[in-house]
Design a protein around this motif. Structure first.
Motif, PDB file in Angstrom:
ATOM      1  N   GLU A   1     -84.009  47.807  -8.577  1.00  0.00           N
ATOM      2  CA  GLU A   1     -83.731  47.557  -7.176  1.00  0.00           C
ATOM      3  C   GLU A   1     -84.891  46.778  -6.568  1.00  0.00           C
ATOM      4  OE1 GLU A   1     -83.539  50.658  -3.761  1.00  0.00           O
ATOM      5  OE2 GLU A   1     -81.547  50.575  -4.690  1.00  0.00           O
TER       6      GLU A   1
ATOM      7  N   ARG B   1     -86.626  45.232  -3.392  1.00  0.00           N
ATOM      8  CA  ARG B   1     -86.710  45.299  -1.935  1.00  0.00           C
ATOM      9  C   ARG B   1     -87.555  44.126  -1.455  1.00  0.00           C
ATOM     10  NH1 ARG B   1     -86.528  50.019   0.805  1.00  0.00           N
ATOM     11  NH2 ARG B   1     -86.083  48.596   2.517  1.00  0.00           N
TER      12      ARG B   1
ATOM     13  N   THR C   1     -76.559  40.685  -3.474  1.00  0.00           N
ATOM     14  CA  THR C   1     -77.239  41.831  -4.084  1.00  0.00           C
ATOM     15  C   THR C   1     -78.300  42.396  -3.148  1.00  0.00           C
ATOM     16  OG1 THR C   1     -76.815  41.012  -6.321  1.00  0.00           O
ATOM     17  CG2 THR C   1     -78.610  42.598  -6.069  1.00  0.00           C
ATOM     18  N   VAL C   2     -79.089  41.513  -2.540  1.00  0.00           N
ATOM     19  CA  VAL C   2     -80.123  41.957  -1.596  1.00  0.00           C
ATOM     20  C   VAL C   2     -79.470  42.638  -0.393  1.00  0.00           C
ATOM     21  CG1 VAL C   2     -81.946  41.177  -0.013  1.00  0.00           C
ATOM     22  CG2 VAL C   2     -81.827  40.269  -2.342  1.00  0.00           C
TER      23      VAL C   2
ATOM     24  N   ASN D   1     -76.641  44.233  -0.319  1.00  0.00           N
ATOM     25  CA  ASN D   1     -76.157  45.544  -0.757  1.00  0.00           C
ATOM     26  C   ASN D   1     -77.290  46.556  -0.869  1.00  0.00           C
ATOM     27  OD1 ASN D   1     -73.455  44.797  -0.894  1.00  0.00           O
ATOM     28  ND2 ASN D   1     -73.571  44.223  -3.045  1.00  0.00           N
ATOM     29  N   ILE D   2     -78.406  46.141  -1.434  1.00  0.00           N
ATOM     30  CA  ILE D   2     -79.557  47.041  -1.579  1.00  0.00           C
ATOM     31  C   ILE D   2     -80.042  47.486  -0.203  1.00  0.00           C
ATOM     32  CG2 ILE D   2     -82.003  47.155  -2.243  1.00  0.00           C
ATOM     33  CD1 ILE D   2     -81.216  45.264  -4.618  1.00  0.00           C
ATOM     34  N   GLU D   3     -80.247  46.534   0.692  1.00  0.00           N
ATOM     35  CA  GLU D   3     -80.786  46.856   2.016  1.00  0.00           C
ATOM     36  C   GLU D   3     -79.804  47.683   2.843  1.00  0.00           C
ATOM     37  OE1 GLU D   3     -83.898  46.540   2.870  1.00  0.00           O
ATOM     38  OE2 GLU D   3     -84.349  45.522   0.998  1.00  0.00           O
TER      39      GLU D   3
ATOM     40  N   LYS E   1     -77.636  49.876   1.601  1.00  0.00           N
ATOM     41  CA  LYS E   1     -77.703  51.236   1.059  1.00  0.00           C
ATOM     42  C   LYS E   1     -78.956  51.962   1.556  1.00  0.00           C
ATOM     43  CE  LYS E   1     -75.022  50.355  -3.086  1.00  0.00           C
ATOM     44  NZ  LYS E   1     -75.045  50.147  -4.524  1.00  0.00           N
ATOM     45  N   VAL E   2     -80.074  51.266   1.591  1.00  0.00           N
ATOM     46  CA  VAL E   2     -81.319  51.869   2.085  1.00  0.00           C
ATOM     47  C   VAL E   2     -81.158  52.274   3.546  1.00  0.00           C
ATOM     48  CG1 VAL E   2     -83.745  51.405   2.657  1.00  0.00           C
ATOM     49  CG2 VAL E   2     -82.830  50.729   0.427  1.00  0.00           C
TER      50      VAL E   2
END
Length: 121
Positions: A3, A5, A73-74, A76-78, A80-81
């Motif tokens: 992951e 960030r 992708t970025v 989605n990661i952010e 979720k965070v």
């Protein structure tokens, strides 16, 4: 894939790469200097950090940079965070709270309904 960030400054460089596919580091530095005001050394430091994180691939000769992680992708990661931090990981609570504050068009409501129906199967 780990992951990755990214902070705001890193995202500025990534936005350039997502828009342009590949750029020489010197060109990134020129653009960032013009729009953000960073000096060349600052931009190169952030590019190196992005390479170390695995967000950018460097190709030589010419110190050509290319994104190795997609914008989606970025995002989605952010997302979720954010949901984990503000909504204890509850996607449904986030969606309900967010939608309560929106004025959605009929087309948007139909699209949301379509997405929900797809998830049922």
């Amino acid at each position: 894939m780990k992951e990755i960030r990214l902070h705001e400054g890193e995202l500025n460089i990534m936005e350039l790469l997502w828009s342009n596919k590949t750029l020489a580091a010197k060109d990134i530095a020129k653009i960032i200097k013009e729009y953000i005001g960073w000096e060349k050394n600052t931009t190169y430091t952030v590019i190196k950090r992005l390479i170390d994180k695995g967000a950018i691939m460097r190709e030589d000769p010419g110190f050509i940079c290319k994104a190795s992680i997609s914008k989606r992708t970025v995002q989605n990661i952010e997302t979720k965070v954010l949901i984990n931090q503000l909504y204890s990981g509850s996607l449904s609570k986030f969606i309900v709270d967010f939608l309560k504050e929106q004025e959605l068009s009929k087309a948007e409501l139909m699209e949301l309904e379509r997405i929900v129906n797809e998830q049922k199967f």
